[in-house]
Design a protein around this motif. Structure first.
Motif, short mmCIF file in Angstrom:
data_model
loop_
_atom_site.label_atom_id
_atom_site.label_comp_id
_atom_site.label_asym_id
_atom_site.label_seq_id
_atom_site.Cartn_x
_atom_site.Cartn_y
_atom_site.Cartn_z
N GLU B 142 26.93 6.66 28.11
CA GLU B 142 27.26 6.37 29.58
C GLU B 142 25.90 6.39 30.35
O GLU B 142 25.76 5.30 31.21
N LYS B 143 25.24 7.23 30.09
CA LYS B 143 23.71 7.36 30.92
C LYS B 143 23.17 6.06 30.51
O LYS B 143 22.37 5.38 31.30
N ALA B 144 22.82 5.62 29.34
CA ALA B 144 22.36 4.45 28.86
C ALA B 144 22.78 3.38 29.44
O ALA B 144 21.87 2.49 29.92
N ARG B 145 24.09 3.01 29.58
CA ARG B 145 24.75 2.02 30.05
C ARG B 145 24.17 1.60 31.58
O ARG B 145 23.79 0.69 32.16
N GLU B 146 24.25 2.93 32.48
CA GLU B 146 23.70 3.02 33.69
C GLU B 146 22.28 2.65 33.87
O GLU B 146 21.82 1.69 34.48
N GLU B 147 21.41 2.95 32.87
CA GLU B 147 20.06 2.70 32.98
C GLU B 147 19.83 1.28 32.73
O GLU B 147 19.01 0.77 33.43
N PHE B 148 20.55 0.88 31.71
CA PHE B 148 20.29 -0.59 31.50
C PHE B 148 20.69 -1.71 32.55
O PHE B 148 20.28 -2.84 33.01
N ARG B 149 21.58 -1.07 33.18
CA ARG B 149 22.30 -1.77 34.57
C ARG B 149 21.15 -1.85 35.59
O ARG B 149 20.62 -2.77 36.14
N GLU B 150 20.62 -0.72 35.72
CA GLU B 150 19.58 -0.20 36.90
C GLU B 150 18.17 -1.25 36.77
O GLU B 150 17.67 -1.64 37.27
N HIS B 151 18.15 -1.16 35.07
CA HIS B 151 16.79 -1.87 34.80
C HIS B 151 17.05 -3.46 34.65
O HIS B 151 16.08 -4.16 34.08
N GLY B 152 18.05 -3.90 35.00
CA GLY B 152 18.43 -5.55 34.84
C GLY B 152 18.37 -6.01 33.57
O GLY B 152 17.97 -7.12 33.25
N VAL B 153 18.88 -5.34 32.60
CA VAL B 153 18.92 -5.66 31.45
C VAL B 153 20.06 -5.81 30.50
O VAL B 153 20.58 -5.84 29.28
N GLU B 154 21.50 -5.27 31.39
CA GLU B 154 22.61 -5.18 30.90
C GLU B 154 23.20 -6.29 30.04
O GLU B 154 24.04 -6.21 29.12
N HIS B 155 22.73 -7.60 30.68
CA HIS B 155 23.19 -8.85 29.71
C HIS B 155 22.59 -8.85 28.39
O HIS B 155 23.31 -9.77 27.78
N LEU B 156 21.52 -8.05 27.95
CA LEU B 156 21.09 -8.18 26.96
C LEU B 156 21.33 -7.08 25.89
O LEU B 156 20.78 -6.97 24.68
N VAL B 157 22.21 -6.14 26.23
CA VAL B 157 22.66 -5.15 25.27
C VAL B 157 24.09 -4.61 25.76
O VAL B 157 24.74 -4.78 26.52
N THR B 158 24.69 -4.23 24.47
CA THR B 158 25.94 -3.52 24.25
C THR B 158 25.82 -2.22 23.74
O THR B 158 25.36 -1.95 22.65
N VAL B 159 26.41 -1.35 24.57
CA VAL B 159 26.50 0.01 24.19
C VAL B 159 27.92 0.48 23.68
O VAL B 159 28.77 0.13 24.52
N THR B 160 27.94 0.97 22.63
CA THR B 160 28.91 1.51 21.99
C THR B 160 29.38 2.97 21.85
O THR B 160 28.02 3.31 21.28
N ASN B 161 30.01 3.60 21.98
CA ASN B 161 30.17 5.08 22.00
C ASN B 161 31.03 5.26 20.61
O ASN B 161 32.41 5.39 20.82
N GLN B 162 30.49 5.35 19.38
CA GLN B 162 31.27 5.75 18.30
C GLN B 162 30.27 6.42 17.28
O GLN B 162 28.97 6.53 17.64
N ASP B 163 30.53 6.88 16.17
CA ASP B 163 29.96 7.26 14.99
C ASP B 163 29.76 6.34 14.01
O ASP B 163 30.36 5.74 13.53
N VAL B 164 28.57 5.80 14.04
CA VAL B 164 28.14 4.78 13.30
C VAL B 164 28.38 5.04 11.80
O VAL B 164 28.55 4.13 11.08
N CYS B 165 28.29 6.13 11.50
CA CYS B 165 28.48 6.75 9.92
C CYS B 165 29.85 6.24 9.55
O CYS B 165 30.09 6.11 8.56
N LYS B 166 30.89 6.67 10.55
CA LYS B 166 32.30 6.28 10.08
C LYS B 166 32.64 4.92 10.69
O LYS B 166 33.31 4.25 9.72
N ASN B 167 32.23 4.37 11.81
CA ASN B 167 32.74 3.04 12.27
C ASN B 167 31.58 1.93 12.38
O ASN B 167 32.20 0.87 12.83
N GLY B 168 30.52 2.05 11.87
CA GLY B 168 29.51 1.23 11.84
C GLY B 168 29.05 0.66 13.22
O GLY B 168 29.08 1.37 14.44
#
Lengths: 481, 308, 481, 308
Positions: B142-168
């Protein structure tokens, strides 16, 4: 108590011993009824006297030391490790014990180990931590609340590590592994006749003495009024080690070489030297000064401990000498004259030793520019002998290298530095330690050969060619040999 | 201002870096009417910052001054709020090069952590690339999403909250590169492979411990990665100093004296050989290594997903 | 053949491709009927054309390339490892196959992999070797007898690794990880307006271009008659990447700054520059010369390959332009004039770009003393932008540091070097690689700020204080912030 | 001559080092009537060597000259016949210090290998200490015994040909220090412990691979060793060179010319701005790292056998 004859030396009053806790060392004189402060703990060494070196003690109430038979690992059976830290939210409220609670436990005389156990039980997040984090937590708390120290015998390993960690400014930031290189590259061994020029509080001298084990002779060159040997005294060498330790003032070297040497003008008394040592550290930079100010705090502390040994000894001698108060002044004058006479006699002996120009090696590690030292002191070294010069900075050794090439009479010159990396080796979490020393100083080493003074021009050019580090030529030579 | 484009002047809403002195700085969110406290006094955003050029010297209320810097991923790395251990610029540099990132690259990353690497990755793949970053810790995501928004780069990044080992990574066959900084990277190698393009791509795994590296290398080999290469990079910083070393007194100056034959037993004369010697010094510039340096951050294992 | 649209770009005639075998790279132009020599193998690339980049080929008889679908590991089932090497006596007779036997096998067209298998079977000591020694043996033989190459697309990673390994003298010994630091510290990205001054054969320029992806603009400063871009051409960038690549002669920089710039005196033609590049390498030392002579062999080889691409292009252009032989001379004069005019126009444009003094960063990596370059070129950079200077030696950067401090207008100066360590990670035998690079060069980086020219005296002293790396002060500041 | 005592003159039977030039040397056994070939020509032992001072310059038959050096363990390490991988002086230095060796120390070592470390150990523990060295390879043990005899140190060393993992060091409770350089050091930790004095002592294990270190550390802990500490030491050698760097031509010299307004389209004038520029150079001394250095020899694990 243990059978000391089989188990090695005991801790005796008046010894110089080293306190050890984890990787932290501190040299202290073993004295009765003297409060020691080490790693935020205070205690008395009285109870340690008579125990074998290497014994681990626990600090109990009233600062008494109590031998600890076994160094047990903290109970691992209580650990129930979480698999990761995703569910831990740090709100600063995970420890239910308050500072007051802990103080109360301590006041009750509860031992450190039990306090740690209580802290674990009262931590709401401990069980959710990963095994790694749990270990980290335990270690941190253990360090804070358990007071365990080991008393060990001093050695070059221990003292050089200690000095590098506690008072690097005093030893010109000579890192212990660099010192180790010097001892090996210098072929330091029993029976040598060594020349040592150092301003490393006597640490380098002590290391050389340890490696020579009382066999052979050492000539220590010193600047100012007398050699500084604060660190040397920490080694606790037997008296006989000092029988063949000579000293010679740097300020007499040129006259010795030019043949005008006389003992009429002796340098000022050793006491004056302490000032010189403290005044100059070879640096003008603010940062260094700031750093050294920071270091000075611990320095003062440790230096105090060490100096007290010397004071102690001095007091003992005085107590014996001055039998009757009324004789004191007369005695003092006679004593002073006798000392002066002895100093002069020793100086003449040392000058004779140097004049033989057959030293088996030269070790330089000082705060001075090494180039004039090296060029001059090499005169006293026999051919086919190693020499090693330490400098905290690389640039002065570049100059040494150039000057030596011009001078000739040396081969196999090598300018180097070592990188030291410590590792954490633990099941499933081995890696290099997270911090390392940025630099341990630089060494220039080489071997003396017969200096062909007559043909210096031609030999110079050939020597240069001979030593030029050309890979191509090496290969060709390999084929020929 | 944005983290992927320079702006000349400081604007309302910008994230700027207040530089106080050697390695002392902090980020500030520029807002009309806000004031920021520094040891040199107060900075009033409306008066002192907004409209000024980036790189300007700003005088604080107590008379001391600071510089206001345009944010870059590197300055951000030095100043961001730590939610986890972070990657620093030395490792980030080699990661970016060895993953062959450039504008247009599609990158997958896990975990997002404090976003130190993420900002650098976004900078490099902008304006046409994309970062898919996976973080299993909800707060952090959540905090990362907020920072990306504040830094004007949200269109370049997708943040997903999941376990990469299970869900990729939630994407497949689109990435040019994958970066892993998780406790058990070997469990995510399969997911990494399927996130990468069919024609291949590069992967990097960062692990502090050698045992993690050993398992990860085995997993990479199992999944058919080639060019598996583990390395470590350390930064050695030098302080530039003027050193002055004393020339030792070998008695040259004292020679005249010694022939004069002063008796050293005369206390008033004892100091004389020292007194009239000209203790010279030699000065030089030197690059002096720091007493302590970072000795280890982590091992970086790179590999290639090959064509077949 | 594969579906190229889904699987990425195909190898095309005229491309610059990189051959790869293990860790060895070589950039070559893809041309038909051209013998390539790589890692002691010769072959033709004809058959590779049309395949996807990343394909692995085996060299078959007649130097033909044949795609290899699977890269299988050598059969491990034949291994019966001894436990240690105590029973091995090396008498040089352990291999029963003679050189002639092996040659016979090769002549029969037996594949490399089979030859290795035969060598194992005919080794009397193989079974007694430890598993580790067996692996070592297999690897060695495999390398010798199996001819497998992969063709990959060039990138900064690949080309910088290749140049550092093959022709370090051409890139001033700039190690690839040092280049990586420069790109990051310089905040190189799409949309920047960058100033690049390099004499690294265009490798640094190429790396910057790759990171900018055709967005933004680059002004390359060049010494002599024109920029050298041999390495840049290896990247195989699309034409549009060059639209916003400008060049400006170093020799015009002072006049540009002083306002006396004119395009009347253009520097000599680019062709002259090659000589300059070859003549000076910034070293007077014999050893370096010897080393570089050694390097020169491989250098010449690789440089040839690369230059042929350029030749090729030139020939293509000429072929189009010169339609009729009788018009040739007239055409040539007109062409020359047109080129001259274009050059001048571009130069005026570039001068205008520089005059804006708003570049987003500066990258310097050259054989020249960096100090004058840095001090002059920083004039063209906007405030609050990063700059990075590379030098093979530390000393010139010390001077840059000092001069920059005197000048002011820069903060966060940092002099650094990176250590790069590669690892072997294999079950039960992981360790750092046995050789490593001794040094990758030094970097000085910093950030520009508004230069307060009026108050230069006071700002200078404060800037110095501000930047002095004092640990003590830092800590105090930390508390305040 | 012996490896534990300096002699002034070269004697029949000595092992001397013939120094040809930078890092090019070889050992020679001095024998009346023998000649040695070098690239500079022949050295006749009776005439050219015997009776001469160590460190002398000896002119060979072709007129070139060499230096004859007194052997030291360090020169031996650089010149010995390799029967195995050997330890070099950088590692030997730290091993010697960390094992706290000095005259009188009793040391156990396995394997003897090529005797590189053995010579250094004997040097340090002489004249009153002793080295017990165990080598499982019979040929190597024999060769080592022979070398020790030739080098005048056989009274300071006992070479045993056995498997240290099975049979230990053949001594118990007498060693101050134990050194292991064997493929599976963890199998010898028990034997090492029983070789060490009851009051304790120091141990060191050298292993190239981290997995060996991991197992060895576990074994050390199991056997109650304390202060277990793994480290690595690398030597960075600098070549001293005079570097001269060109000062770039930024056009200062050309300014007068440009105002003169030469037309660059006139081919004869094109080169002029370059021609009359004084390309200055700056010279300085630099310590330049070698292009390649030894990147790894082995991990050194030290530990203490404590009192209890």
């Amino acid at each position: 108590m243990e059978d000391g004859s089989r188990l090695g030396p005991r801790i005796c009053e008046g010894d110089c011993a080293v306190l050890k806790r984890d990787d932290v060392f501190k040299a202290v004189p073993v004295l009765r009824r003297r409060k020691i402060i080490f790693e935020k703990q205070w205690f008395y060494l009285d109870n340690a006297i008579g125990h074998i070196y290497g014994t681990t003690f626990e600090v109990t109430s009233g600062g008494n030391l109590q031998p600890k038979q076994e160094v047990e690992e903290t109970a691992t059976e209580t650990k129930e490790a979480g698999t990761d830290n995703r569910n831990i939210v740090d709100d600063g409220k995970s420890q239910k014990l308050t500072h007051d609670d802990i103080k109360a436990l301590k006041d009750k005389g509860i031992k450190g180990q039990e306090i740690v156990q209580q802290l674990i039980e009262n931590s709401t997040t401990f069980r959710d931590k990963t095994e790694f984090a749990q270990d980290k937590y335990i270690k941190k708390k253990k360090k804070k609340y358990e007071a365990v120290i080991t008393i060990v015998k001093p050695s070059t390993r221990i003292l050089s590590t200690m000095y590098y960690a506690r008072e690097p400014g005093k030893i010109n930031h000579l890192r212990y592994d660099t010192l180790a290189q010097m001892l090996t590259l210098g072929n330091i061994r029993a029976g040598n006749k060594m020349i040592v020029m150092e301003t490393c509080a006597g640490l380098v001298l002590g290391a050389v003495m340890e490696r020579m084990g009382g066999y052979g002779s050492i000539i220590q060159m010193y600047p100012g009024g007398g050699p500084v040997r604060a660190a040397t005294s920490c080694f606790g060498f037997p008296k006989l080690f000092f029988d063949n330790l000579h000293e010679f003032p740097l300020s007499k070297v040129d006259s010795l070489l030019s043949g005008t040497f006389s003992t009429e003008t002796l340098p000022s008394e050793p006491e004056d030297n302490v000032l010189v040592e403290e005044e100059s550290n070879g640096l003008t930079d603010e940062k260094q000064t700031a750093l050294q100010e920071g270091e000075e705090e611990s320095t003062t502390e440790a230096a105090m401990e060490i100096n007290q040994i010397e004071e102690q000894e001095t007091t003992d001698i005085n107590a014996e000498d001055v039998e009757f108060k009324e004789n004191k002044e007369k005695e003092n004058v006679r004593e002073k004259q006798r000392k002066q006479w002895e100093r002069r006699k020793k100086l003449i002996e040392t000058a004779a030793l140097l004049r033989e120009k057959n030293a088996d090696g030269l070790i330089v590690a000082s705060k001075f520019h090494p180039s004039p030292l090296l060029l001059t002191l090499l005169e006293f070294v026999a051919p086919s002998r190693p020499f090693v010069v330490y400098c905290q900075y690389k640039e002065p050794l570049l100059e040494c290298y150039t000057k030596l090439r011009e001078r000739g009479g040396v081969i196999n010159l090598k300018l180097s530095e070592t990188w030291l990396r410590n590792y954490q080796v633990l099941p499933d979490r081995s890696h290099p330690k997270l911090t390392m020393s940025g630099g341990g100083g630089y060494l220039l080493s080489g071997i003396t050969v017969v200096l062909d003074k007559g043909k210096s021009d031609s030999s110079h050019s050939q020597a240069l060619k001979m030593e030029e580090p050309s890979c191509k030529r090496c290969k060709v030579q390999d084929l020929h040999c | 201002m944005s983290f992927v484009e320079y702006g000349d002047t400081i604007k309302d809403g910008d994230t700027a870096i207040v530089f106080l002195g050697h390695e002392s700085m902090f980020p500030v969110k520029v807002q009309h009417g806000t004031v920021t406290q520094t040891k040199y006094g107060v900075i009033r955003h409306s008066m002192d910052l907004i409209g000024k050029k980036y790189g300007s010297k700003v005088t604080c209320s107590k008379g001391g001054w600071v510089f206001i810097l345009h944010p870059t991923p590197e300055l951000w790395t030095m100043n961001l709020p730590h939610r986890t251990q972070i990657l620093y610029s030395t490792d980030i540099s080699i990661i970016t090069m060895m993953l062959e990132l450039k504008p247009g690259s599609i990158v997958c990353e896990s975990g997002t952590g404090s976003g130190s690497l993420s900002h650098a990755l976004i900078r490099t793949v902008a304006p046409t690339g994309h970062l898919y970053t996976v973080e299993f810790h909800q707060q952090r995501a959540e905090k990362a999403r907020e920072e990306f928004r504040e830094h004007g780069v949200e269109h370049l990044v997708t943040v997903t909250n999941q376990d990469v080992c299970k869900n990729g990574f939630g994407v497949s066959n689109i990435a040019d590169a994958v970066f892993l900084d998780i406790p058990s990277p070997w469990e995510a190698i399969g997911h990494a492979k399927s996130a990468l393009k069919a024609e291949g791509g590069r992967i990097c795994s960062f692990s502090p411990c050698i045992e993690q590296v050993q398992r990860t290398c085995l997993a990479m080999e199992e999944y058919g990665f080639t060019e598996i290469n583990t390395l470590e990079i350390l930064l050695r910083v030098y302080n530039v100093r003027t050193i002055s070393l004393q020339i030792p007194d070998l008695g040259k100056a004292a020679e005249d004296n010694s022939s004069a034959g002063f008796d050293s037993s005369n206390p008033s004369n004892q100091g004389s050989p020292c007194a009239n010697l000209q203790q010279g010094t030699v000065q030089f510039k030197s690059g002096v290594p720091l007493r302590e340096m970072v000795g280890h951050t982590g091992y970086l294992t790179f590999a290639t997903k090959s064509l077949f």
